[in-house]
Scaffold this active site. Structure first.
Site, PDB file in Angstrom:
ATOM      1  CD  GLU A 262      -3.894   7.345   5.490  1.00 13.02           C
ATOM      2  OE1 GLU A 262      -2.771   6.931   5.161  1.00 13.02           O
ATOM      3  OE2 GLU A 262      -4.800   6.616   5.920  1.00 13.02           O
TER       4      GLU A 262
ATOM      5  CD  GLU B  24      -2.419   1.174   2.875  1.00 21.03           C
ATOM      6  OE1 GLU B  24      -2.770   0.070   3.341  1.00 21.03           O
ATOM      7  OE2 GLU B  24      -2.630   2.239   3.459  1.00 21.03           O
TER       8      GLU B  24
END
Ligand SMILES: *[C@@H]1O[C@H](CO)[C@@H](O)[C@H](O)[C@H]1NC(C)=O
Ligand SMILES: *[C@@H]1O[C@H](CO)[C@@H](O)[C@H](O)[C@H]1NC(C)=O
Ligand SMILES: *[C@@H]1O[C@H](CO)[C@@H](O)[C@H](O)[C@H]1NC(C)=O
Length: 545
Positions: free
Chosen positions: A158, A153
């Protein structure tokens, strides 16, 4: 007695200190120009603009895998509730509900992932606004399609509990903040792997390294990350929304240099490279981009990353925003706030101008895992091939046996009609007498589908004009041999073309008919069309320099 308020403050202060310790500033090395000169130019593989986000992405509707208080809605529900919107200038908006008290699984929101998968390449997001509000946890990231954490990932953008700037309606609706200077304003770019994997401590970056261990099984799946510091304007949330967003770029270069590099240019930056700023650019090269904000160098574990889909999501509370909620000054409990204060989420939205991916081949990566549909297709295809092979073999065996029997039979009685695939035709051959045939015609033509018109009794050596034979004849002329119609080769069907003239006209037809062009992928076609006819720049005019 210590009041709970003081305890929260103390905790917040402690967290602030520990986080500043974790994110010790890395010395930024001076630009080493040789480092940036030998990079390869990448070609546009996909460009997502406006409606492409609706058509080229899948809407995820399962329960949030990160335990968020969220109700991910389908494409049709999102459209009917206006949670997604393609504006007249092609800006794509996806938002959380900001009008209702949340029920059930949580606040309505969107999570989409690209239908295509990508590996090494350059990913450029041009956005105007990202979701903010107490309890929000938005992310723009890439991830393996199945079997996470195997396959890895990459979190590009974020964070949690970013706040709208003071003065906005969403900020005013968020009453009870304990400290407005605590919300997240720095992005953390991070990697997650299944295996033990250490960030190699890249020094060529403007950000500061946090946790070095990438394994999802360590430190509660924090991942290895770099905090992207921009003391002036911030790299996350309210501050970047206030300047109209900007460009986030991720250069995945695992095969060549063993790393993933994240860059950010706010809308107001005077240093945005032209291939980043211009969404019509057909190629890109990171050589001119300078030092990355986050240098996630993982040369020892590049094999932990397979082909990824690109994901945008916005969840609430859960593993991250829930855990850091109080420490960022947000009021009460996360779930209670997200459920009961819809007006505080009017800035919980993404506004995206475009997303582009550039790769060496100019194409997305071929899937590392096949979709269920593809697997079903392959199985059906293989079974069908086996069945056909079986039938062909059976047919061969049967006809060989028949031929042998016929040979024996005809040796006994030469006038016997042999049995076999042409028995039917052979037995029908004498049905039409040669008197009904025009000159140059044989019974073979009749068997090829030509039927006599009935009344014609051709004069010796001459047809009486007009079409003797049916539809399969064409041509013109009267009297003489010229009136003998020639077969229209375009209507011939191959297996019937037995005599040599027909065979040659058939093969000529076959050769001259154009090769079938495979239907073009509609997106590629549209992208190509856009390339030829540049549309007006996206977004408002304020940022177009
Ligand atoms: C808010 O938090 C910041 C950062 O920890 C701190 O410097 C500031 O003093 C706090 N303000 C108040 C009013 O508590
Ligand atoms: C990232 O850091 C590594 C290690 O310091 C360095 O070799 C590499 O050139 C850096 N990459 C970029 C793109 O700056
Ligand atoms: C911060 O924003 C201002 C305008 O709001 C801009 O002039 C400046 O260049 C920005 N700073 C950085 C480091 O991007």
């Amino acid at each position: 007695m210590t009041s709970p308020f003081v305890t929260i403050r103390a905790l917040a202060a402690l967290l602030a200190i520990s986080s500043s310790l974790t994110y010790a500033q890395t010395t930024t090395a001076s630009a080493d120009t040789t480092r940036y000169t030998s990079r390869s130019t990448l070609k546009l593989a996909r460009r997502y603009v406006g409606q492409d986000f609706m058509n080229q992405f899948d809407f995820f509707t399962d329960d949030d895998p990160t335990q968020g208080f969220v109700n991910y809605v389908s494409k049709s529900d999102a459209s009917s509730a206006s949670l997604v919107d393609v504006q007249s200038d092609n800006t794509f908006i996806m938002r959380a509900d900001s009008s209702s008290i949340a029920t059930g699984r949580g606040r309505d929101s969107i999570r989409i992932s690209s239908k295509d998968k990508f590996a090494d390449g350059v990913y450029i997001l041009d956005m105007n606004h990202m979701p903010v509000g107490c309890g929000t946890w938005p992310a723009f990231w890439t991830v393996t399609k199945d079997g996470w954490p195997v396959g890895g990932e990459i979190d590009i953008l974020e964070g949690a509990n970013g706040l709208p700037l003071p003065g906005s309606a969403a900020f005013e609706a968020t009453t009870g903040l304990s400290n407005t200077s605590l919300p997240q304003i720095a992005n953390v770019a991070a990697l997650h792997t299944s295996q033990t994997c250490d960030l190699a401590g890249g020094t060529y970056m403007s950000g500061s390294q946090g946790i070095a261990q990438c394994s999802a099984y360590v430190s509660g799946n924090t991942g290895c990350g770099v905090r992207m510091t921009d003391p002036g304007n911030g790299t996350y949330g309210g501050p970047i929304n206030a300047v109209g967003g900007g460009w986030y770029a991720m250069w995945r270069d695992l095969k060549n240099s063993g790393g993933v590099y994240v860059y950010f240019w706010p809308r107001t930056s005077p240093n945005v490279p032209e291939d980043v700023r211009n969404f019509n650019t057909a190629t890109t090269n990171t050589a001119g981009w300078g030092i990355p904000a986050a240098n996630l160098s993982v040369p020892s574990c590049t094999g932990d990353f397979n082909n990824h889909v690109i994901v945008f999501d916005l969840t609430f509370c859960g593993d991250y925003a829930g855990a850091t909620y109080a420490s960022t000054g947000c009021p009460g409990s996360c779930q209670n706030f997200v459920r009961n204060f819809p007006a505080a989420f009017s800035e919980a939205y993404w506004s995206v101008n475009s997303l582009r991916v550039y790769t060496t081949s100019g194409k997305p990566a071929s899937g590392s895992g096949l979709s269920t549909g593809a697997i079903v297709g392959i199985v059906v295809g293989v079974v069908a091939a086996l069945v056909i092979a079986g039938l062909v073999f059976w047919r061969y065996k049967t006809s060989r046996r028949r031929r042998q029997e016929n040979q024996i039979m005809m040796a006994d009685d030469p006038s016997a009609i042999p049995e076999g695939p042409y028995t039917f035709l052979a037995s029908r051959k004498p049905r039409l007498g040669p008197t009904t045939l025009a000159p140059g015609r044989t019974a073979r033509h009749l068997l090829d589908g030509e039927t006599p018109s009935g009344s014609v009794t051709p004069a010796k050596g001459q047809p009486s004009g007009g079409g003797i034979y049916g539809q399969s004849l064409s041509g013109s002329g009267s009297g003489s041999d010229a009136s003998i119609k020639v077969p229209d080769t375009s209507t011939f069907i191959a297996p019937h073309a037995r005599d040599s003239s027909m065979r040659s006209s058939f093969s000529a037809t076959a050769q001259s008919s154009p090769a079938k062009t495979p239907a073009k992928n509609s997106f590629v076609a549209r992208a190509a069309a856009k390339e030829q006819t540049p549309t007006k720049p996206l977004g408002g005019s304020s940022w177009i320099g």
